[in-house]
Design an enzyme around this catalytic site. Structure first.
Site, PDB file in Angstrom:
ATOM      1  N   ASP A 163    -126.698   8.974 -96.730  1.00 39.94           N
ATOM      2  CA  ASP A 163    -125.241   8.973 -96.573  1.00 39.94           C
ATOM      3  C   ASP A 163    -124.545   9.853 -97.593  1.00 39.94           C
ATOM      4  O   ASP A 163    -123.372  10.170 -97.447  1.00 39.94           O
ATOM      5  CB  ASP A 163    -124.720   7.549 -96.789  1.00 39.94           C
ATOM      6  CG  ASP A 163    -124.693   6.762 -95.511  1.00 39.94           C
ATOM      7  OD1 ASP A 163    -124.319   7.330 -94.483  1.00 39.94           O
ATOM      8  OD2 ASP A 163    -125.049   5.566 -95.555  1.00 39.94           O
TER       9      ASP A 163
HETATM   10  C1  BGC Z   1    -123.973   4.574-100.967  1.00 40.85           C
HETATM   11  C2  BGC Z   1    -124.946   4.640 -99.837  1.00 40.85           C
HETATM   12  C3  BGC Z   1    -124.410   3.885 -98.667  1.00 40.85           C
HETATM   13  C4  BGC Z   1    -122.999   4.326 -98.324  1.00 40.85           C
HETATM   14  C5  BGC Z   1    -122.452   3.437 -97.255  1.00 40.85           C
HETATM   15  C6  BGC Z   1    -122.629   5.043-100.522  1.00 40.85           C
HETATM   16  O1  BGC Z   1    -121.728   4.924-101.567  1.00 40.85           O
HETATM   17  O2  BGC Z   1    -124.445   5.319-102.059  1.00 40.85           O
HETATM   18  O3  BGC Z   1    -126.183   4.081-100.234  1.00 40.85           O
HETATM   19  O4  BGC Z   1    -125.223   4.111 -97.569  1.00 40.85           O
HETATM   20  O5  BGC Z   1    -122.170   4.281 -99.451  1.00 40.85           O
HETATM   21  O6  BGC Z   1    -121.258   3.852 -96.758  1.00 40.85           O
HETATM   22  C1  NOJ Z   2    -127.522   2.514 -97.429  1.00 43.17           C
HETATM   23  C2  NOJ Z   2    -127.047   2.590 -96.026  1.00 43.17           C
HETATM   24  O1  NOJ Z   2    -126.884   1.295 -95.510  1.00 43.17           O
HETATM   25  C3  NOJ Z   2    -128.012   3.357 -95.169  1.00 43.17           C
HETATM   26  O2  NOJ Z   2    -127.484   3.500 -93.885  1.00 43.17           O
HETATM   27  C4  NOJ Z   2    -128.338   4.687 -95.781  1.00 43.17           C
HETATM   28  O3  NOJ Z   2    -129.313   5.296 -94.979  1.00 43.17           O
HETATM   29  C5  NOJ Z   2    -128.831   4.557 -97.186  1.00 43.17           C
HETATM   30  N1  NOJ Z   2    -127.909   3.791 -97.954  1.00 43.17           N
HETATM   31  C6  NOJ Z   2    -129.075   5.907 -97.858  1.00 43.17           C
HETATM   32  O4  NOJ Z   2    -127.902   6.575 -98.135  1.00 43.17           O
END
Ligand code: BGC
Ligand code: NOJ
Length: 808
Positions: free
Chosen positions: A481
């Site tokens: 993300d």
């Molecule tokens: C996090 C990710 C997560 C995302 C969700 C980010 O701030 O680092 O791990 O998947 O937010 O929207």
């Molecule tokens: C957490 C999110 O829930 C997931 O969708 C994502 O793939 C990972 N973070 C990595 O960014």
């Protein structure tokens, strides 16, 4: 240092002191009513949706931490204590918390009293039971007072925390006998209320928080406890709570038991009222009646245990390593169920208001629950598919209560579509039920479609969205993300993902290419199965093209590239200032069959080992990014070593484990497995900090000040993927379309192991023997003493089937 131990026989983690390095939690409920509970009874309850139908309040990021919960206070002769330690925190003579499958028991002793509190949600009902036993250990008669306490949430958790100009005026309750009813907004558009009751006559109550606590007191020092009696307060606005006041007399050695019940009731519009202003309590009374005695509660508890026994018997391992057994047999599967149920909504790191069900997240979670609850998995697949658009893209998230896509985040995460293929393939491989492909599930536009049409849209979404190197466009982001290559965010507070100020027709993802090649062959198989041979042929051609594109433009010298950024520059390439190597494409491209013919897979995995391996697991990238890089996005917003910027992101470690098994390296696969599996980290609980029985999303990486410290426990795709890696690829008991494949890839020094696996109506008792101490390779398989050809067990419609597997 440890704070407890695993009780494997009872499938419990036993915590021996209340001040764990972080609140160590558990979940109650597995259908519609849920609760999150800490080892000191903190937490909250909700119906279906932690955001939209929150029943009790909790204070996230409070000082001290873990504030709000199911609190009990015991009062005697002017002093009082909390048997769960929180919130009053007087020292207990003994303390033990047992987190089990869907229940939590806290036992303590103080002042010659023994208290046991068991919390669980019975199967089939929207209610949480608190069974409280109090025993007088002394030789004299005791006169105690018991006060219960919980605080109601005004249902919409976000509004409850923000909209005080309204919410301080709306609160309403009713008290009837021993039951406190919370009916805020029931007078208007809500047709649901909550109640908290106890199965005995009370001597008083409070329903107004201020009357119970005192305006300037914390939960640790309620004024009612200072006074030793309740105020019989009725809440009008402000903050409605429920507190019962009971007088309990105990002879020497005597034990008494009370059953408290938090219930949720919905009434039809025309059945809301008993008389003007008085709520209809019929359903509530029936529910109370159902659980108002010890015998009834114990029966419900037995049923809950049977439910879990049955579920977990789908896969069970016998191995000389108890840590591995407890991960595989109990805790990993349990966490898979919790992630199925809760997605990414309510944990101590997810406040229950921001995300509902994620398209990407939940599809992946299904990989870990297809063998446990195939029927519910099928339903979830349909719920997810409804939020997909005709062009294959999908709402990134939806709310469980409404099942409607979340407009705020929208779509445009270009990995999303493919995860649906993974989930459907996993479901069919598990069950053999191809009929799901014909199930009619419309697109978000309401256009009629079958599940197969959805898969086609998913596959074609990649084909129709290729970039300059014929690699998949990344959109807002792929699995990571935080790798935001098509959005350049400059303003604090902006969403790194959805701010749209760059066109998204240039940045490309090698990881999506790897995913496409991994899921693609399954799609081809399914297309053939439904007679879409032309499409299957076309899909094959597209897969070939993608393979070529990655081999041409997706490789660096010693590993796979991660992406191309907006300017067409390489991301994850040697010589870059930061992040020369990312983990994600390494696992996925090899799973997708790349690099297997020319040794590039080996080379890649050696690079991963050299560059990303650490004492606490595989880091997501190296070197960490030291300054904000607008062309990379959120990944560079994190200080080095945290989250996507170089933490050990436990979700993607299993992709590398799987890749290692594909090239036959069982020792390395298992080394990576055991570095992050929580049971193996139990001995460093003081460093690791989160629960030693479930995975956390991340462990701080080498560059972080707190290298080895975990965060974001429970709700993470880590659970499903590690289960897939250990059971399907390392132990090698792998559902495939044709049947159950047996193809272990284990450390050479293992002698073997045994697995009981339920599969398509059969129960296989598989014994794997490794006399030659190889890592991979199956010499012979005997089913009921008879040698079979190949490595696939077909379904047998009969009792236990004995399977002997000889590696070599
Ligand atoms: C996090 C990710 C997560 C995302 C969700 C980010 O701030 O680092 O791990 O998947 O937010 O929207
Ligand atoms: C957490 C999110 O829930 C997931 O969708 C994502 O793939 C990972 N973070 C990595 O960014």
């Amino acid at each position: 240092m440890k704070y407890g131990y695993f009780d494997d026989k009872n499938k419990e983690y036993v915590i021996e002191r209340p001040d764990t390095p972080y609140p160590w939690i558990n979940y109650l409920g597995s259908e519609e009513f849920f609760g999150l509970i800490s080892n000191t009874a903190g937490g909250y309850s909700f119906y279906k949706d932690a955001s939209k139908r929150r029943l009790t309040r909790y204070r996230y990021n409070n000082v001290p931490t873990d504030a709000g919960g199911r609190y009990y206070y015991i009062y005697e002769n002017g002093s009082y204590f909390s048997p769960g330690w929180a919130p009053q925190k007087s020292e207990l003579d003994s303390y033990e918390c047992r987190h089990g499958m869907g229940y939590t028991v806290i036992k303590s002793e103080k002042n010659d009293l023994k208290i046991e509190m068991k919390f669980f949600v019975p199967q089939g009902d929207n209610t949480e039971l608190h069974q409280i036993k109090i025993k007088n250990l002394s030789q004299k008669k005791r006169k105690l007072k018991l006060f219960s306490f919980l605080e109601f949430c005004l249902y919409d958790a976000e509004d409850d925390m923000t909209n005080f100009q309204r919410n301080f005026n709306t609160g309403e309750v009713e008290v009837d006998g021993s039951t406190i009813y919370h009916k805020t907004e029931y007078r208007e558009r809500r047709n649901h209320y909550t109640f908290f009751t106890v199965n005995q006559k009370i001597s008083g109550f409070d329903t107004d928080r201020e009357s119970f606590l005192g305006l300037y007191n914390s939960f640790a020092e309620p004024q009612v406890l200072e006074a030793g009696k309740s105020n019989d307060s009725i809440a009008h606005g402000w903050s409605p709570i429920a507190s019962h006041f009971l007088e309990v007399e105990l002879e020497a050695g005597e034990e008494k038991e009370l059953i408290f019940q938090l219930g949720y009731i919905e009434n039809k519009d025309e059945e809301k009222w008993e008389s003007p202003g008085v709520i209809n309590k019929d359903k509530a009374e029936k529910l109370m009646e159902k659980y108002n005695s010890t015998a009834k509660v114990e029966k419900a508890f037995d049923q809950l245990n049977q439910h879990w026994e049955k579920l977990l018997s789908s896969f069970s391992l016998e191995h000389s390593d108890p840590k591995l057994e407890r991960m595989v047999n109990t805790w990993n599967q349990y966490q898979n169920m919790v992630t199925y149920n809760l997605a990414r909504s309510a944990s101590y790191f997810e406040s229950g208001i921001s995300r509902g069900i994620g398209f990407r997240d939940s599809n992946q979670d299904l990989l870990g629950s297809a063998h446990l609850i195939p029927e519910r998995v099928k339903q979830r697949i349909k719920d997810l598919a409804v939020t997909q658009f005709e062009d294959g893209s999908a709402f990134h998230q939806y709310q469980p209560l409404t099942k409607k896509g979340n407009d705020k985040i929208g779509s445009g995460f270009n990995d999303d579509p493919l995860w649906l293929i993974f989930a459907v393939a996993a479901y069919i491989k598990e069950t053999g039920d191809y009929s799901i492909l014909e199930a009619e599930v419309p697109f978000n536009s309401d256009k009629k479609a079958t599940i197969f049409d959805h898969l086609e849209a998913s596959f074609m979404h990649v084909v129709n969205n290729l970039g300059p190197h014929d690699l998949p466009l990344i959109g807002h982001a792929d699995w990571n993300d935080c790798l935001n290559l098509s959005a350049f965010s400059e303003k604090p507070g902006e969403s790194f993902q959805t701010v749209s100020n760059k066109d998204d027709s240039s940045a490309e993802s090698v990881m999506i290419a790897g995913m496409f090649l991994t899921a693609g062959p399954d799609f081809v198989h399914l297309a053939e199965k439904v007679g879409e041979n032309g499409l299957a042929k076309k899909a094959r051609t597209e897969l070939e093209k993608m393979k070529k594109a990655v081999n041409k433009a997706g490789r660096d010298e010693e590993w796979f590239l991660r992406a191309y950024d907006y300017y067409g520059d390489k991301v994850g390439a040697k010589g870059n200032q930061y992040a020369e190597i990312f983990i994600e494409p390494q696992g996925f491209c090899i799973m997708g069959g790349l690099g297997l013919e020319d040794g590039f897979a080996e080379k890649t995995l050696n690079s991963v080992n050299q560059r990303l391996n650490s004492e606490h697991g595989l880091m997501i990238l190296d070197p960490t990014i030291k300054e904000y890089q607008i062309n990379l996005g959120e990944v560079s917003s994190y200080p080095p070593g945290y989250k996507e910027n170089g933490a050990i992101f436990c979700h993607n470690n299993p992709w590398v484990m799987i890749a290692e098994t594909i090239i036959g390296n069982g020792d390395r696969a298992f080394e990576y497995y055991s570095k992050i599996a929580p049971a193996y980290r139990e001995k460093i609980s003081d460093l690791h900090r989160t629960e030693p029985y479930v995975y956390s999303q991340m462990i701080a990486g080498q560059d972080a000040a707190s290298f080895g410290e975990a965060k974001n426990s429970w709700l993470t795709g880590t659970a499903a993927w590690n289960f897939v890696a250990i059971t399907q690829w390392i132990l090698g008991i792998r559902p495939e379309f044709e049947g159950l494949k047996i193809d272990p890839c284990i450390p050479e020094d293992w002698n073997g192991f045994k697995v009981q696996r339920k599969f398509r109506g059969s129960k296989f008792e598989i014994e794997v023997k490794n006399p030659e101490h190889v890592s991979k390779g199956v010499k012979e398989i005997f089913v009921e003493g008879e040698k079979i050809e190949g490595q696939i067990l077909k379904d047998f419609d009969k009792g236990p089937v004995k399977v002997e597997v000889i590696m070599g």
